[in-house]
Enzyme design. Structure first.
Site, PDB file in Angstrom:
ATOM      1  N   LYS A  13       0.834  -1.207   0.000  1.00 39.37           N
ATOM      2  CA  LYS A  13       0.000   0.000   0.000  1.00 39.37           C
ATOM      3  C   LYS A  13       0.872   1.261   0.000  1.00 39.37           C
ATOM      4  O   LYS A  13       0.645   2.189  -0.778  1.00 39.37           O
ATOM      5  CB  LYS A  13      -0.929   0.023   1.241  1.00 39.37           C
ATOM      6  N   ARG A  88      -9.262   1.234   9.269  1.00 45.42           N
ATOM      7  CA  ARG A  88      -8.903  -0.145   9.583  1.00 45.42           C
ATOM      8  C   ARG A  88      -9.968  -0.860  10.366  1.00 45.42           C
ATOM      9  O   ARG A  88      -9.811  -2.040  10.686  1.00 45.42           O
ATOM     10  CB  ARG A  88      -7.643  -0.123  10.424  1.00 45.42           C
ATOM     11  N   ARG A 127      11.839  -5.962   4.468  1.00 44.23           N
ATOM     12  CA  ARG A 127      11.653  -4.505   4.326  1.00 44.23           C
ATOM     13  C   ARG A 127      12.704  -3.724   5.120  1.00 44.23           C
ATOM     14  O   ARG A 127      13.008  -4.046   6.261  1.00 44.23           O
ATOM     15  CB  ARG A 127      10.269  -4.098   4.826  1.00 44.23           C
ATOM     16  N   ARG A 160      11.759  -2.188  10.659  1.00 44.35           N
ATOM     17  CA  ARG A 160      10.730  -1.761  11.603  1.00 44.35           C
ATOM     18  C   ARG A 160      10.564  -2.768  12.731  1.00 44.35           C
ATOM     19  O   ARG A 160      10.553  -3.980  12.493  1.00 44.35           O
ATOM     20  CB  ARG A 160       9.389  -1.583  10.865  1.00 44.35           C
ATOM     21  N   ARG A 171      -0.097  -9.172  13.389  1.00 42.25           N
ATOM     22  CA  ARG A 171      -0.663  -8.132  12.506  1.00 42.25           C
ATOM     23  C   ARG A 171      -1.541  -8.770  11.426  1.00 42.25           C
ATOM     24  O   ARG A 171      -2.583  -8.217  11.060  1.00 42.25           O
ATOM     25  CB  ARG A 171       0.464  -7.310  11.871  1.00 42.25           C
TER      26      ARG A 171
HETATM   27  P1  AP5 Z   1       4.933  -1.588   1.781  1.00 43.76           P
HETATM   28  O1  AP5 Z   1       4.588  -0.726   0.617  1.00 43.76           O
HETATM   29  O2  AP5 Z   1       5.725  -0.991   2.907  1.00 43.76           O
HETATM   30  O3  AP5 Z   1       3.612  -2.334   2.317  1.00 43.76           O
HETATM   31  P2  AP5 Z   1       2.373  -1.794   3.154  1.00 43.76           P
HETATM   32  O4  AP5 Z   1       1.151  -2.460   2.613  1.00 43.76           O
HETATM   33  O5  AP5 Z   1       2.380  -0.305   3.201  1.00 43.76           O
HETATM   34  O6  AP5 Z   1       2.749  -2.452   4.546  1.00 43.76           O
HETATM   35  P3  AP5 Z   1       2.730  -1.872   6.040  1.00 43.76           P
HETATM   36  O7  AP5 Z   1       3.410  -2.940   6.869  1.00 43.76           O
HETATM   37  O8  AP5 Z   1       3.324  -0.492   6.128  1.00 43.76           O
HETATM   38  O9  AP5 Z   1       1.252  -1.855   6.327  1.00 43.76           O
HETATM   39  P4  AP5 Z   1       0.563  -1.903   7.656  1.00 43.76           P
HETATM   40  O10 AP5 Z   1      -0.802  -1.583   7.236  1.00 43.76           O
HETATM   41  O11 AP5 Z   1       0.721  -3.119   8.464  1.00 43.76           O
HETATM   42  O12 AP5 Z   1       1.396  -0.846   8.531  1.00 43.76           O
HETATM   43  P5  AP5 Z   1       1.067   0.634   9.018  1.00 43.76           P
HETATM   44  O13 AP5 Z   1       2.318   1.392   8.962  1.00 43.76           O
HETATM   45  O14 AP5 Z   1      -0.150   1.159   8.333  1.00 43.76           O
HETATM   46  O15 AP5 Z   1       5.717  -2.880   1.202  1.00 43.76           O
HETATM   47  C1  AP5 Z   1       6.200  -3.887   2.083  1.00 43.76           C
HETATM   48  C2  AP5 Z   1       7.534  -4.413   1.533  1.00 43.76           C
HETATM   49  O16 AP5 Z   1       7.292  -5.080   0.294  1.00 43.76           O
HETATM   50  C3  AP5 Z   1       8.574  -3.312   1.240  1.00 43.76           C
HETATM   51  O17 AP5 Z   1       9.856  -3.803   1.511  1.00 43.76           O
HETATM   52  C4  AP5 Z   1       8.410  -3.072  -0.292  1.00 43.76           C
HETATM   53  O18 AP5 Z   1       9.632  -2.629  -0.876  1.00 43.76           O
HETATM   54  C5  AP5 Z   1       8.021  -4.475  -0.783  1.00 43.76           C
HETATM   55  N1  AP5 Z   1       7.116  -4.463  -1.932  1.00 43.76           N
HETATM   56  C6  AP5 Z   1       6.064  -3.645  -2.167  1.00 43.76           C
HETATM   57  N2  AP5 Z   1       5.450  -3.980  -3.309  1.00 43.76           N
HETATM   58  C7  AP5 Z   1       6.128  -5.048  -3.820  1.00 43.76           C
HETATM   59  C8  AP5 Z   1       5.984  -5.850  -4.991  1.00 43.76           C
HETATM   60  N3  AP5 Z   1       4.988  -5.638  -5.874  1.00 43.76           N
HETATM   61  N4  AP5 Z   1       6.863  -6.868  -5.191  1.00 43.76           N
HETATM   62  C9  AP5 Z   1       7.861  -7.102  -4.281  1.00 43.76           C
HETATM   63  N5  AP5 Z   1       8.062  -6.366  -3.160  1.00 43.76           N
HETATM   64  C10 AP5 Z   1       7.195  -5.354  -2.936  1.00 43.76           C
HETATM   65  O19 AP5 Z   1       0.630   0.359  10.527  1.00 43.76           O
HETATM   66  C11 AP5 Z   1       1.576  -0.009  11.515  1.00 43.76           C
HETATM   67  C12 AP5 Z   1       0.868  -0.063  12.879  1.00 43.76           C
HETATM   68  O20 AP5 Z   1       0.355   1.242  13.210  1.00 43.76           O
HETATM   69  C13 AP5 Z   1      -0.366  -0.974  12.960  1.00 43.76           C
HETATM   70  O21 AP5 Z   1       0.003  -2.326  13.248  1.00 43.76           O
HETATM   71  C14 AP5 Z   1      -1.153  -0.332  14.086  1.00 43.76           C
HETATM   72  O22 AP5 Z   1      -0.608  -0.637  15.350  1.00 43.76           O
HETATM   73  C15 AP5 Z   1      -0.933   1.157  13.844  1.00 43.76           C
HETATM   74  N6  AP5 Z   1      -1.939   1.761  12.951  1.00 43.76           N
HETATM   75  C16 AP5 Z   1      -1.700   2.352  11.748  1.00 43.76           C
HETATM   76  N7  AP5 Z   1      -2.845   2.805  11.220  1.00 43.76           N
HETATM   77  C17 AP5 Z   1      -3.820   2.485  12.095  1.00 43.76           C
HETATM   78  C18 AP5 Z   1      -5.240   2.674  12.086  1.00 43.76           C
HETATM   79  N8  AP5 Z   1      -5.871   3.285  11.055  1.00 43.76           N
HETATM   80  N9  AP5 Z   1      -5.941   2.211  13.152  1.00 43.76           N
HETATM   81  C19 AP5 Z   1      -5.328   1.609  14.185  1.00 43.76           C
HETATM   82  N10 AP5 Z   1      -3.996   1.397  14.250  1.00 43.76           N
HETATM   83  C20 AP5 Z   1      -3.252   1.840  13.210  1.00 43.76           C
END
Ligand code: AP5
Length: 216
Positions: A13, A88, A127, A160, A171
């Site tokens: 994403k 979420r 990552r 991370r 997660r």
């Molecule tokens: P990346 O683009 O970083 O993936 P992502 O979907 O953004 O993954 P996240 O882990 O950031 O999502 P998340 O939703 O768990 O975390 P968030 O920060 O929102 O890609 C991942 C890897 O794959 C990278 O290395 C990239 O290079 C690689 N990649 C990408 N595309 C590829 C492809 N096509 N082929 C190969 N490799 C590829 O949330 C973190 C924490 O914050 C949560 O657990 C929660 O505690 C809190 N939080 C955040 N938002 C909320 C909310 N709205 N409500 C409650 N808690 C929240």
């Protein structure tokens, strides 16, 4: 244009949102990034969120809605918005509809990125993120030119804390329990849901993402 990027941890994403935001001049609103900034700055919100994030649990809805409301207030009414990692829960989705309605806006498109758990685990274990400029790499798929250093700004890359294997497992469970129900929520919403298979190259996913959003 208001777009939601929906999908499990590690599906890409953030990678896709950054690219589209750069090319279209839209705002990229990632609640994960906003929370990590709050953690780094040592704000009250950061301290409230830390334990939830490190355990792989969701931060309470009320904290997230305050954060999003404050962030949206700083954006102009015409700017396109890409929501990444928000909403979420169905409570957050209802909250977003209400906040947008206050400024005469609505969710236009919801894009659901899909990949297998095996692929997600591999992506998250590989990552590496830049704490300075936010660039994201992957030691398996998209490594930096110099190991451990950001290509864009030279800062030391980080793994991370919540990408540790046990936390990733939690997660993924939390996604299934609390976020996956949003697919049904948005299928019944005027925005609808467009599915994008994310287990292909970043470029291929990006092409399908652009088509889903209608920017060609
Ligand atoms: P990346 O683009 O970083 O993936 P992502 O979907 O953004 O993954 P996240 O882990 O950031 O999502 P998340 O939703 O768990 O975390 P968030 O920060 O929102 O890609 C991942 C890897 O794959 C990278 O290395 C990239 O290079 C690689 N990649 C990408 N595309 C590829 C492809 N096509 N082929 C190969 N490799 C590829 O949330 C973190 C924490 O914050 C949560 O657990 C929660 O505690 C809190 N939080 C955040 N938002 C909320 C909310 N709205 N409500 C409650 N808690 C929240």
């Amino acid at each position: 244009m208001v777009v939601i990027l929906l999908g499990p941890p590690g599906v890409g994403k953030g990678t896709q949102a950054v690219r589209l935001a750069d090319s279209e001049g839209w705002a990229h609103v990632s609640t994960g990034d906003l929370l990590r900034s709050a953690l780094r700055e040592g704000t009250t919100l950061g301290e409230q969120a830390r334990g939830f994030m490190n355990a792989g649990e969701l931060v309470p809805d009320a904290l997230i809605m305050d954060l999003v409301r404050e962030h949206l207030a700083a954006l102009g009414p015409e700017v396109g918005i890409l929501f990444d990692g928000f909403p979420r829960t169905t409570a957050q989705a209802g909250g977003l509809d209400a906040v947008l309605a206050e400024s005469g806006r609505k969710v236009d498109t919801v894009v659901l990125f899909e990949a297998s758990d095996d692929e997600l685990v591999k992506r998250l274990s590989g990552r590496r993120s830049c704490p300075e400029c936010g660039a994201v790499y992957n030691v398996f798929f998209t490594p930096p030119e110099n190991e451990g250093k950001c290509d864009r700004c030279g800062a030391a890359l980080q793994h991370r804390e919540d990408d540790a294997p046990g936390t990733v497992e939690r997660r993924l469970q939390v996604y299934q329990e609390q976020t996956a129900p949003l697919v049904a929520y948005y299928q019944a919403h005027p925005a609808g849901v467009v599915r994008v298979p994310a287990e292909q190259s970043v470029d291929a996913v990006h092409g399908e993402f652009r088509a889903a959003v209608g920017v060609g």
